[in-house]
Enzyme design. Structure first.
Site, PDB file in Angstrom:
ATOM      1  N   SER A 186      26.647  62.215  31.774  1.00  0.00           N
ATOM      2  CA  SER A 186      25.924  61.506  31.593  1.00  0.00           C
ATOM      3  C   SER A 186      26.421  60.195  31.363  1.00  0.00           C
ATOM      4  CB  SER A 186      25.038  62.287  30.715  1.00  0.00           C
ATOM      5  OG  SER A 186      23.602  61.299  30.917  1.00  0.00           O
ATOM      6  N   ASP A 221      17.501  67.131  37.604  1.00  0.00           N
ATOM      7  CA  ASP A 221      17.318  66.576  36.641  1.00  0.00           C
ATOM      8  C   ASP A 221      17.052  64.997  36.390  1.00  0.00           C
ATOM      9  OD1 ASP A 221      19.442  64.300  34.650  1.00  0.00           O
ATOM     10  OD2 ASP A 221      20.997  64.305  35.570  1.00  0.00           O
ATOM     11  N   HIS A 278      19.239  68.181  33.391  1.00  0.00           N
ATOM     12  CA  HIS A 278      19.840  67.238  32.838  1.00  0.00           C
ATOM     13  C   HIS A 278      21.800  67.894  31.914  1.00  0.00           C
ATOM     14  CE1 HIS A 278      21.655  63.588  32.340  1.00  0.00           C
ATOM     15  NE2 HIS A 278      21.566  63.105  30.953  1.00  0.00           N
TER      16      HIS A 278
END
Length: 250
Positions: free
Chosen positions: A101, A197, A227
């Site tokens: 991320s 996600d 995610h």
């Protein structure tokens, strides 16, 4: 479990880390926004590295986990400085950043700053430029006015408690964007992205793939992965991506 060790950074921050000696290249895990080094991906990869005798490093950015500072006062540039500090002080030779991320953005910043150190890069739901393209671009006029007046806005999250986004984070993020200027990546890059996600879209992954200049860059889309990307099959895919850089086929 071994006790946490701390590094005093050049900026005066106390950065928590766990370092596993082994054969190079060093695998360096770069966590996401408001994540810490005790997360599933970080600890799983540490166990994987120990089992194979691979050098491995996980750490907390300032304002995260056990490191000093407050999250609300941090920004992308601070966490880039933290990443540079731990890499320079605690590793040697080639490295493989594994960025999750926001850590994917950090991995790209690290690769831009230290290309000579990079053996290859693995990203998981990479979120480059999210302060501009995710936050600022989607703020309502009321939120933008509140940011200017109060210095922060509070945002909900599907994956954690609500958190504050500061005016400084937005402004500092603009100094560290990677999708506006050329992004040469002269080493293998493996990108993993879940189609379910809700924090980082597949469009972001495709934009990064299209924007970067790289002779060996692959994007793997995983149907229905979210995610977190932390179940057994997803963790196995992260391992495989690192292996692919360590031992290229052919």
């Amino acid at each position: 479990m071994p006790a946490t060790t701390f590094l005093d950074s050049p900026q005066g921050r106390k950065l928590a880390y766990h370092r596993t000696e082994g054969q190079g290249p060093w695998v360096v895990f770069l966590g996401g926004l408001k994540s810490d080094m005790e997360g599933t991906k970080a600890t799983h990869l540490e166990a994987w590295a120990k089992a194979r005798g691979q050098a491995f490093l996980r750490f907390d950015y300032s304002g995260h986990g056990e490191s000093s500072g407050l999250f609300e006062e941090g920004a992308i540039g601070d966490w880039h400085e933290d990443t540079l500090a731990v890499v320079e002080a605690l590793t040697d030779g080639p490295i493989i950043p594994v960025g999750s991320s926001m850590g994917g953005w950090q991995a790209l910043l690290l690769a831009r700053a230290k290309p000579e150190r990079i053996k290859g890069v693995v990203t998981v739901a990479a979120a480059p430029d999210f302060t501009e393209d995710g936050y600022w671009a989607n703020f309502s006029p009321i939120q933008k006015a509140r940011l200017r007046a109060d210095g922060y806005v509070e945002l909900p999250s599907d994956y954690m408690e609500p958190y504050r986004v500061s005016k400084r984070m937005i402004l500092d993020g603009r100094d560290h964007l990677v999708l506006r200027d050329p992004l040469p990546l002269p080493f293998p890059v493996r990108c993993l992205q879940g189609t379910a996600d809700s924090a980082v879209s597949t469009a972001t992954a495709l934009r990064l793939l299209d924007h970067a200049t790289c002779d060996d860059m692959r994007l793997t889309l995983v149907k229905d992965a979210d995610h977190r990307f932390s179940d057994g099959p997803c963790l196995g895919m992260i391992e495989a991506a690192i292996e692919d850089i360590l031992h290229p086929a052919g």
